[in-house]
Design an enzyme around this catalytic site. Structure first.
Site, PDB file in Angstrom:
ATOM      1  N   THR A  45     -12.299  30.039  30.282  1.00 50.10           N
ATOM      2  CA  THR A  45     -12.392  29.174  29.108  1.00 50.10           C
ATOM      3  C   THR A  45     -12.777  29.929  27.840  1.00 50.10           C
ATOM      4  O   THR A  45     -12.734  29.367  26.747  1.00 50.10           O
ATOM      5  CB  THR A  45     -13.417  28.058  29.363  1.00 50.10           C
ATOM      6  OG1 THR A  45     -14.659  28.654  29.764  1.00 50.10           O
ATOM      7  CG2 THR A  45     -12.944  27.138  30.481  1.00 50.10           C
ATOM      8  N   HIS A  50     -20.937  34.732  30.363  1.00 49.89           N
ATOM      9  CA  HIS A  50     -22.256  34.849  29.744  1.00 49.89           C
ATOM     10  C   HIS A  50     -23.325  34.946  30.826  1.00 49.89           C
ATOM     11  O   HIS A  50     -23.018  34.939  32.031  1.00 49.89           O
ATOM     12  CB  HIS A  50     -22.532  33.690  28.780  1.00 49.89           C
ATOM     13  CG  HIS A  50     -22.359  32.321  29.389  1.00 49.89           C
ATOM     14  ND1 HIS A  50     -23.238  31.794  30.305  1.00 49.89           N
ATOM     15  CD2 HIS A  50     -21.397  31.383  29.209  1.00 49.89           C
ATOM     16  CE1 HIS A  50     -22.856  30.593  30.657  1.00 49.89           C
ATOM     17  NE2 HIS A  50     -21.727  30.302  30.021  1.00 49.89           N
ATOM     18  N   HIS A  53     -23.485  33.112  34.101  1.00 46.90           N
ATOM     19  CA  HIS A  53     -22.627  33.490  35.229  1.00 46.90           C
ATOM     20  C   HIS A  53     -23.205  34.637  36.054  1.00 46.90           C
ATOM     21  O   HIS A  53     -22.639  35.001  37.091  1.00 46.90           O
ATOM     22  CB  HIS A  53     -21.247  33.942  34.711  1.00 46.90           C
ATOM     23  CG  HIS A  53     -20.459  32.867  34.034  1.00 46.90           C
ATOM     24  ND1 HIS A  53     -20.343  32.780  32.658  1.00 46.90           N
ATOM     25  CD2 HIS A  53     -19.740  31.836  34.531  1.00 46.90           C
ATOM     26  CE1 HIS A  53     -19.575  31.742  32.345  1.00 46.90           C
ATOM     27  NE2 HIS A  53     -19.201  31.150  33.459  1.00 46.90           N
ATOM     28  N   LYS A  87     -20.156  18.121  33.381  1.00 44.70           N
ATOM     29  CA  LYS A  87     -19.637  17.892  32.028  1.00 44.70           C
ATOM     30  C   LYS A  87     -19.583  16.390  31.737  1.00 44.70           C
ATOM     31  O   LYS A  87     -19.308  15.577  32.610  1.00 44.70           O
ATOM     32  CB  LYS A  87     -18.225  18.483  31.878  1.00 44.70           C
ATOM     33  CG  LYS A  87     -18.124  19.968  32.235  1.00 44.70           C
ATOM     34  CD  LYS A  87     -18.847  20.835  31.231  1.00 44.70           C
ATOM     35  CE  LYS A  87     -18.586  22.310  31.445  1.00 44.70           C
ATOM     36  NZ  LYS A  87     -18.989  22.805  32.756  1.00 44.70           N
ATOM     37  N   ARG A  91     -12.802  19.306  28.935  1.00 38.12           N
ATOM     38  CA  ARG A  91     -12.713  20.522  28.158  1.00 38.12           C
ATOM     39  C   ARG A  91     -11.452  20.505  27.293  1.00 38.12           C
ATOM     40  O   ARG A  91     -10.461  19.863  27.631  1.00 38.12           O
ATOM     41  CB  ARG A  91     -12.621  21.736  29.085  1.00 38.12           C
ATOM     42  CG  ARG A  91     -13.917  22.126  29.764  1.00 38.12           C
ATOM     43  CD  ARG A  91     -13.648  23.236  30.750  1.00 38.12           C
ATOM     44  NE  ARG A  91     -14.879  23.769  31.326  1.00 38.12           N
ATOM     45  CZ  ARG A  91     -14.904  24.530  32.414  1.00 38.12           C
ATOM     46  NH1 ARG A  91     -13.799  24.832  33.032  1.00 38.12           N
ATOM     47  NH2 ARG A  91     -16.041  24.988  32.875  1.00 38.12           N
ATOM     48  N   GLN A 178      -9.337  23.212  43.858  1.00 38.15           N
ATOM     49  CA  GLN A 178     -10.327  24.217  44.246  1.00 38.15           C
ATOM     50  C   GLN A 178     -10.397  24.329  45.767  1.00 38.15           C
ATOM     51  O   GLN A 178     -10.539  25.434  46.312  1.00 38.15           O
ATOM     52  CB  GLN A 178     -11.706  23.891  43.673  1.00 38.15           C
ATOM     53  CG  GLN A 178     -12.739  24.982  44.004  1.00 38.15           C
ATOM     54  CD  GLN A 178     -14.038  24.832  43.241  1.00 38.15           C
ATOM     55  OE1 GLN A 178     -14.057  24.306  42.139  1.00 38.15           O
ATOM     56  NE2 GLN A 178     -15.122  25.300  43.840  1.00 38.15           N
ATOM     57  N   ASP A 199     -23.940  23.071  41.687  1.00 35.96           N
ATOM     58  CA  ASP A 199     -23.031  21.999  41.286  1.00 35.96           C
ATOM     59  C   ASP A 199     -21.669  22.107  41.968  1.00 35.96           C
ATOM     60  O   ASP A 199     -20.840  21.197  41.862  1.00 35.96           O
ATOM     61  CB  ASP A 199     -22.864  21.978  39.762  1.00 35.96           C
ATOM     62  CG  ASP A 199     -22.254  23.256  39.213  1.00 35.96           C
ATOM     63  OD1 ASP A 199     -22.351  24.308  39.885  1.00 35.96           O
ATOM     64  OD2 ASP A 199     -21.684  23.220  38.104  1.00 35.96           O
ATOM     65  N   LYS A 234     -31.611  26.124  29.975  1.00 43.26           N
ATOM     66  CA  LYS A 234     -30.540  26.579  30.842  1.00 43.26           C
ATOM     67  C   LYS A 234     -30.321  28.073  30.648  1.00 43.26           C
ATOM     68  O   LYS A 234     -30.322  28.584  29.541  1.00 43.26           O
ATOM     69  CB  LYS A 234     -29.250  25.817  30.531  1.00 43.26           C
ATOM     70  CG  LYS A 234     -28.152  26.024  31.560  1.00 43.26           C
ATOM     71  CD  LYS A 234     -26.983  25.098  31.285  1.00 43.26           C
ATOM     72  CE  LYS A 234     -25.895  25.281  32.324  1.00 43.26           C
ATOM     73  NZ  LYS A 234     -24.741  24.376  32.078  1.00 43.26           N
ATOM     74  N   LYS A 237     -28.503  30.455  27.549  1.00 44.42           N
ATOM     75  CA  LYS A 237     -28.401  29.748  26.278  1.00 44.42           C
ATOM     76  C   LYS A 237     -29.615  30.068  25.415  1.00 44.42           C
ATOM     77  O   LYS A 237     -30.740  30.116  25.898  1.00 44.42           O
ATOM     78  CB  LYS A 237     -28.325  28.236  26.496  1.00 44.42           C
ATOM     79  CG  LYS A 237     -27.129  27.787  27.329  1.00 44.42           C
ATOM     80  CD  LYS A 237     -25.826  27.951  26.573  1.00 44.42           C
ATOM     81  CE  LYS A 237     -24.669  27.368  27.368  1.00 44.42           C
ATOM     82  NZ  LYS A 237     -23.385  27.532  26.679  1.00 44.42           N
ATOM     83  N   THR A 238     -29.384  30.291  24.135  1.00 50.95           N
ATOM     84  CA  THR A 238     -30.471  30.488  23.183  1.00 50.95           C
ATOM     85  C   THR A 238     -30.191  29.628  21.960  1.00 50.95           C
ATOM     86  O   THR A 238     -29.113  29.024  21.842  1.00 50.95           O
ATOM     87  CB  THR A 238     -30.578  31.952  22.723  1.00 50.95           C
ATOM     88  OG1 THR A 238     -29.413  32.285  21.933  1.00 50.95           O
ATOM     89  CG2 THR A 238     -30.651  32.889  23.933  1.00 50.95           C
TER      90      THR A 238
END
Length: 415
Positions: A45, A50, A53, A87, A91, A178, A199, A234, A237-238
């Protein structure tokens, strides 16, 4: 707690990677026998993964270190749909050219973690088989093994419906595709294990059941805990956005500083998950207290950066941090915002520069930081949020140093 015999599962358990496992004893016996092949899927995506992952990437690394064969499965096919797990909305759909470009860029994210040499890790793309599927045969051969009743119970579907958020038929099919991925990887590469975040449990179980019904294959699944920082944020994330693995997205210094600024309570856990340091050394570092914990944070930052960006990048970032924080000087490797000279000479509002330099996520956040006394220019506090930053602020080496608090710094350079 299961007493594992295999090096692979012993390592995963000791370092805190395991949340759920479909058949611990069976998987352990398979790992002891050797030659275990496992995969994790990554949708394309963006043009970089990041820090969120990283647990999955490190799981593949642990497998290879234990003698197994990891498969990095890129979602060239599933990215066209989008995983609804976690989500609230669909997306944005990407075209095939953008997906292909993202996959090519993401490959570099794995280079420091996995060996792709002969008989090493594999990279596959599920577009190779998903793009070739025909709709009616898919419904007949695969769809008949799934009941809508059960699909509605999976978190990825149930939570979206409970929140009264729309779930498209396109997304509803994601779990089927999947599951088919796992079946296809078993057929092509003898893959026996799928790993993923917590998840993904429902999707993994679907694949195991599909392979059992269609091929009589015995497959396995392992999930990792939901990873948050001590503050509840999370992972990855910042306030300024995602902590990207690619240096094109985030400088070596900023990547290093993300780990250097870890909460004290997170250091030992992050050392176990994100470095190759021996557990006894990690225990020694975790026992440090008071100001000494900063030494453990430096080790964490160096080791995590070395894995992702290489030793040279880690050494450069560490030296930049040392010069900036211990000597109070302007370090040449700080993130640098280049601005047109004419614009700089006219004066740029302080809050705007903080946001543009990535030290704040928005102009509003920059204004609040400055009002709270956290904004500095050349290490001097500046409380006028709209103060023009221009030529009179230049240091002898032709840059202006901006700071947001005591830990985030950047340079502004007119060009």
């Amino acid at each position: 707690m299961t007493a594992f015999r295999s090096d692979f599962l012993q390592t995963l358990q000791a370092r805190g990677y395991i949340h759920q496992c479909t058949d611990p004893e069976g998987l352990d016996a398979l790992a002891v026998a050797g030659g275990l092949t496992a995969y994790i899927g990554f949708d394309a995506t963006a043009d970089s993964l990041h820090v969120g992952h990283l647990v999955q990437i490190m799981m593949l690394r642990r497998l290879q270190q234990a003698g197994g064969r990891p498969i990095v499965l890129m979602g060239g096919g599933t990215t066209k749909i989008g995983d609804p797990s976690g989500k609230d909305e669909a997306r944005q759909l990407l075209d095939e050219a953008q997906i292909a470009a993202n996959i090519a860029a993401i490959r570099e994210n794995f280079e420091g973690f996995l060996d792709f040499g002969p008989d090493g890790a594999l990279q596959a793309d599920n577009a190779a088989w998903l793009d070739e599927l025909r709709y009616i045969p898919l419904l007949r051969d695969v769809g008949r093994h799934f009941t809508v009743n059960r699909m509605l119970t999976f978190d990825s579907v149930r939570l979206r419906l409970e929140r009264e958020q729309p779930l498209t038929f396109l997304e509803f099919n994601y779990m089927i595709l999947q599951a088919y991925d796992f079946l296809e990887l078993w057929r092509r590469f003898g893959c026996r294990l799928q790993m993923g975040g917590s998840d993904q449990w429902g999707n993994i179980v679907n694949g195991i059941e599909l392979a059992r019904r269609v091929e009589g294959a015995e497959l396995y699944g392992v999930t990792t805990p939901l990873l948050t920082t001590a503050s509840g944020q999370k992972m990855g994330k910042t306030a300024a956005g995602a902590v990207w693995l690619s240096p094109a997205r985030l400088s070596h210094y900023d990547y290093y500083q993300y780990w250097r600024n870890a909460d004290d309570a997170d250091v030992a856990r992050f050392l176990r998950l994100f470095t190759d340091l021996p557990l006894d050394e990690i225990a020694r570092l975790a026992a440090l207290a008071g100001r000494e914990i900063n030494e453990a944070k430096k080790v964490l930052a160096f080791e995590a950066t070395k894995l992702c960006r290489g030793r040279a990048a880690a050494e450069e970032a560490a030296e930049t941090a040392r010069v900036t924080f211990e000597e109070g000087a302007v370090a040449e490797h700080l993130p640098t915002l280049e601005v047109p000279r004419a614009r700089f000479e006219a004066g740029i509002p302080f809050y705007a520069l903080l946001a543009e330099a990535g030290l704040c996520a928005s102009n509003g956040e920059a204004r609040r930081l400055i009002k709270g006394g956290g904004g500095r220019v050349n290490d001097e506090r500046l409380e006028d949020e709209a103060a023009p930053i221009g030529p009179e602020r230049l240091l002898p080496d032709g840059v202006v140093k901006l700071s947001a608090g005591r830990k985030k710094h950047a340079l502004v350079k007119p060009v």
